[in-house]
Scaffold this motif. Structure first.
Motif, mmCIF file in Angstrom:
data_model
loop_
_atom_site.group_PDB
_atom_site.id
_atom_site.type_symbol
_atom_site.label_atom_id
_atom_site.label_comp_id
_atom_site.label_asym_id
_atom_site.label_seq_id
_atom_site.Cartn_x
_atom_site.Cartn_y
_atom_site.Cartn_z
ATOM 1 N N ASP A 16 31.800 45.565 40.922
ATOM 2 C CA ASP A 16 30.658 45.083 41.472
ATOM 3 C C ASP A 16 30.983 44.619 42.869
ATOM 4 O OD1 ASP A 16 31.224 42.551 39.049
ATOM 5 O OD2 ASP A 16 32.438 42.974 40.698
ATOM 6 N N ARG A 45 55.744 37.532 50.469
ATOM 7 C CA ARG A 45 55.735 36.275 49.506
ATOM 8 C C ARG A 45 56.335 36.418 48.208
ATOM 9 N NH1 ARG A 45 49.583 34.260 49.245
ATOM 10 N NH2 ARG A 45 49.410 36.413 49.982
ATOM 11 N N PHE A 78 56.223 40.911 47.654
ATOM 12 C CA PHE A 78 54.636 41.106 47.645
ATOM 13 C C PHE A 78 54.414 40.863 49.184
ATOM 14 C CE2 PHE A 78 50.482 38.971 46.953
ATOM 15 C CZ PHE A 78 49.845 39.801 46.920
ATOM 16 N N TYR A 90 48.111 46.254 49.803
ATOM 17 C CA TYR A 90 49.110 45.536 49.195
ATOM 18 C C TYR A 90 50.533 46.094 48.945
ATOM 19 C CZ TYR A 90 45.119 42.337 48.329
ATOM 20 O OH TYR A 90 43.957 41.582 48.573
ATOM 21 N N PHE B 45 44.598 42.094 33.705
ATOM 22 C CA PHE B 45 43.957 42.459 35.086
ATOM 23 C C PHE B 45 45.071 42.999 35.758
ATOM 24 C CE2 PHE B 45 42.145 38.191 33.760
ATOM 25 C CZ PHE B 45 40.722 38.821 33.369
ATOM 26 N N LEU B 50 40.534 42.342 42.316
ATOM 27 C CA LEU B 50 40.124 41.090 43.041
ATOM 28 C C LEU B 50 39.220 40.020 42.424
ATOM 29 C CD1 LEU B 50 38.902 43.116 46.367
ATOM 30 C CD2 LEU B 50 41.026 41.703 45.929
ATOM 31 N N VAL B 52 36.556 36.926 42.379
ATOM 32 C CA VAL B 52 35.485 36.355 42.948
ATOM 33 C C VAL B 52 34.991 35.365 42.257
ATOM 34 C CG1 VAL B 52 33.631 36.979 44.341
ATOM 35 C CG2 VAL B 52 34.851 38.793 43.287
ATOM 36 N N VAL B 53 34.488 34.309 42.821
ATOM 37 C CA VAL B 53 33.856 33.112 42.008
ATOM 38 C C VAL B 53 32.479 33.575 41.666
ATOM 39 C CG1 VAL B 53 34.899 31.168 42.919
ATOM 40 C CG2 VAL B 53 33.082 32.024 44.333
ATOM 41 N N ARG B 78 37.928 30.298 45.606
ATOM 42 C CA ARG B 78 36.685 29.630 46.297
ATOM 43 C C ARG B 78 37.096 29.824 47.854
ATOM 44 N NH1 ARG B 78 35.602 24.893 42.570
ATOM 45 N NH2 ARG B 78 34.079 25.767 41.184
ATOM 46 N N GLU B 80 38.920 32.111 49.197
ATOM 47 C CA GLU B 80 38.855 33.569 49.682
ATOM 48 C C GLU B 80 38.947 34.210 48.540
ATOM 49 O OE1 GLU B 80 41.375 36.241 52.584
ATOM 50 O OE2 GLU B 80 42.210 34.247 51.667
ATOM 51 N N THR B 81 38.242 35.107 48.585
ATOM 52 C CA THR B 81 38.345 36.367 47.733
ATOM 53 C C THR B 81 39.872 36.922 47.665
ATOM 54 O OG1 THR B 81 36.128 37.093 47.627
ATOM 55 C CG2 THR B 81 37.879 38.735 46.955
ATOM 56 N N SER B 83 43.468 38.777 45.506
ATOM 57 C CA SER B 83 43.916 39.520 44.130
ATOM 58 C C SER B 83 44.679 38.863 43.259
ATOM 59 C CB SER B 83 44.921 40.596 44.790
ATOM 60 O OG SER B 83 46.017 40.028 45.272
ATOM 61 N N GLU B 86 47.972 37.696 44.645
ATOM 62 C CA GLU B 86 47.790 36.670 45.788
ATOM 63 C C GLU B 86 47.655 34.957 44.804
ATOM 64 O OE1 GLU B 86 45.109 38.649 48.039
ATOM 65 O OE2 GLU B 86 45.942 37.972 49.778
ATOM 66 N N LYS B 112 34.501 36.369 38.442
ATOM 67 C CA LYS B 112 34.325 37.770 38.073
ATOM 68 C C LYS B 112 35.288 38.430 38.510
ATOM 69 C CE LYS B 112 30.396 38.043 40.659
ATOM 70 N NZ LYS B 112 29.396 38.353 41.154
ATOM 71 N N SER B 114 37.143 42.132 39.776
ATOM 72 C CA SER B 114 36.659 43.464 40.179
ATOM 73 C C SER B 114 37.716 44.602 39.502
ATOM 74 C CB SER B 114 36.319 43.831 41.384
ATOM 75 O OG SER B 114 37.740 43.708 42.216
ATOM 76 N N ARG B 115 37.376 45.466 39.074
ATOM 77 C CA ARG B 115 38.331 46.758 38.721
ATOM 78 C C ARG B 115 38.600 47.109 40.081
ATOM 79 N NH1 ARG B 115 37.042 50.721 34.597
ATOM 80 N NH2 ARG B 115 35.284 49.280 34.336
#
Ligand SMILES: Nc1nc2c(ncn2[C@@H]2O[C@H](COP(=O)(O)OP(=O)(O)OP(=O)(O)O)[C@@H](O)[C@H]2O)c(=O)[nH]1
Ligand SMILES: [Mg+2]
Lengths: 205, 138
Positions: A16, A45, A78, A90, B45, B50, B52-53, B78, B80-81, B83, B86, B112, B114-115
């Motif tokens: 999505d 990091r 990373f 990445y 995961f 990634l 996302v809120v 919130r 930043e999107t 991974s 991260e 959410k 994302s794959r």
């Protein structure tokens, strides 16, 4: 926010978000310069992962007195390189000791490709990495980290010594140098693109 | 090289679940209530998935019930999107722990995930071209 692009939709069905994340692995023997390379091209990091020792199989972690220890922390390198909003690379590098090989099984899933760092003074240290990626058909380049004091070998010699498949790029580099590191990544992405196209062509006929 | 987690002040304050016999290395899972796998949805995961809120997350009342680590992750999402990797690096938590916590946040409808698009499904080579040009320009 970063998700306003709609160009890439369609790939991957139910995804999505249209942001793309590409994974590149950095492998190679102990102390060959993996952390140095990731740090040269990206903001590095440490990333901690918890691993059950049993998953490491026969892993000979000398736990000494703490034999009951069931989980160990592995620090990976990373780094992220932002190409543009919604498109990032990445980089992941794991410690070079053999006992951390099990980490690659997860990391290599869906990877765009890998960099295998080699040191000509102990070329054999990168054999396992070369084998690993060859078997899984993950595109990789061999980057020879040219340490001072090591005799200079040509890319050709290294390629022969490693018995690489024809076409697998060998790049001489200095892992401490940003431009050199960038060049290694560029060669990898180019090669991964070529492999990808070749496979597509294969699959259609 | 590896942090061994000792004396880093990261122990959950007054944590009751900390089993001294287990040694410091299993301590991070205390904040997941000992769970080492994400909840019923049982998704694992990817490191570069990634987060996302959600557009329409639960209200502040529900949010206030979250633990500090859950909230810390939410704050990072919130900003930043990001991974999964991260988030783990920024929150200074092991990946396994972050996976469990994100599973909770996913189930509760806060985020959410994302794959990642597998390279084999990359739409076309334009993307790789873009990556190469982007690397050159760095
Ligand atoms: N002279 C020289 N030294 C280098 C180069 N690359 C790395 N080093 C040094 O070699 C040592 C090991 O480099 P690292 O980047 O830590 O190697 P690594 O592959 O991450 O090592 P492990 O994670 O322990 O397997 C460090 O002291 C680096 O500064 C290089 O190109 N030239
Ligand atoms: Mg290292």
């Amino acid at each position: 926010m970063a998700y306003e692009r709609s160009e890439n939709t369609g790939a991957g069905g139910g995804v999505d978000a249209t942001a793309l994340a590409l994974k590149i692995l950095v492998a190679g023997g102990f102390g060959v310069g993996k952390t140095t390379l990731v740090g040269a091209v990206s903001e590095i990091r440490p990333l901690r992962t918890e691993e059950r020792l049993s998953r490491a199989g026969e892993a000979v972690d000398d736990t000494g007195g703490v034999a009951q220890k069931t989980t160990t922390t592995v620090a990976m390198d990373f780094g992220r390189i932002t190409i543009r909003s919604g498109l990032s690379l990445y980089l992941f590098g794991t410690p070079g000791q053999d006992r951390f090989w099990f980490l690659w099984d997860e990391l290599s899933q869906g990877a765009l490709g890998a960099v295998v760092l080699a040191d000509t003074r102990r070329l054999e240290d990168c054999f396992p990495a070369v084998d690993y990626f060859e078997h899984r058909k993950i595109p990789f380049v061999v980057a020879v980290n040219c340490f001072a004091g090591a005799r200079n070998y040509g890319a050709h010699e290294v390629s022969r010594a490693l018995d690489l498949d024809r076409g697998t790029p060998v790049v001489l580099c200095d892992a401490r140098d940003r431009d050199s590191g960038k060049e290694v990544l560029i060669r990898l992405v180019e090669y991964a693109g070529r492999m990808h196209t070749a496979r597509l062509l294969d699959s259609v006929g | 090289m590896n942090e061994d987690g000792t004396g880093d002040g990261r122990a959950v304050p007054g944590s009751q679940w900390y089993d001294a016999d287990a040694g410091p290395l299993v301590r991070p899972y205390a904040m997941t209530g000992g769970r080492t796998k994400p909840g019923p949805s049982n998704v694992r995961f990817d490191l570069i998935a990634l987060v996302v809120v959600e557009d329409d997350p639960p209200g502040p009342a529900e949010e206030s019930l979250l633990g500090p680590e859950h909230r810390a992750l939410l704050t990072l999402c919130r900003a930043e999107t990001q991974s999964v990797a991260e988030l783990a690096a920024d929150a200074d938590l092991p990946v396994g722990v972050v996976r469990v916590l994100l599973g909770d946040l996913l189930e509760a409808g806060f985020v959410k995930v994302s794959r990642p698009v597998p390279p084999a499904q990359l739409p076309d080579e334009r993307i790789l071209r873009e990556v190469i040009d982007g690397l050159r320009a760095l």
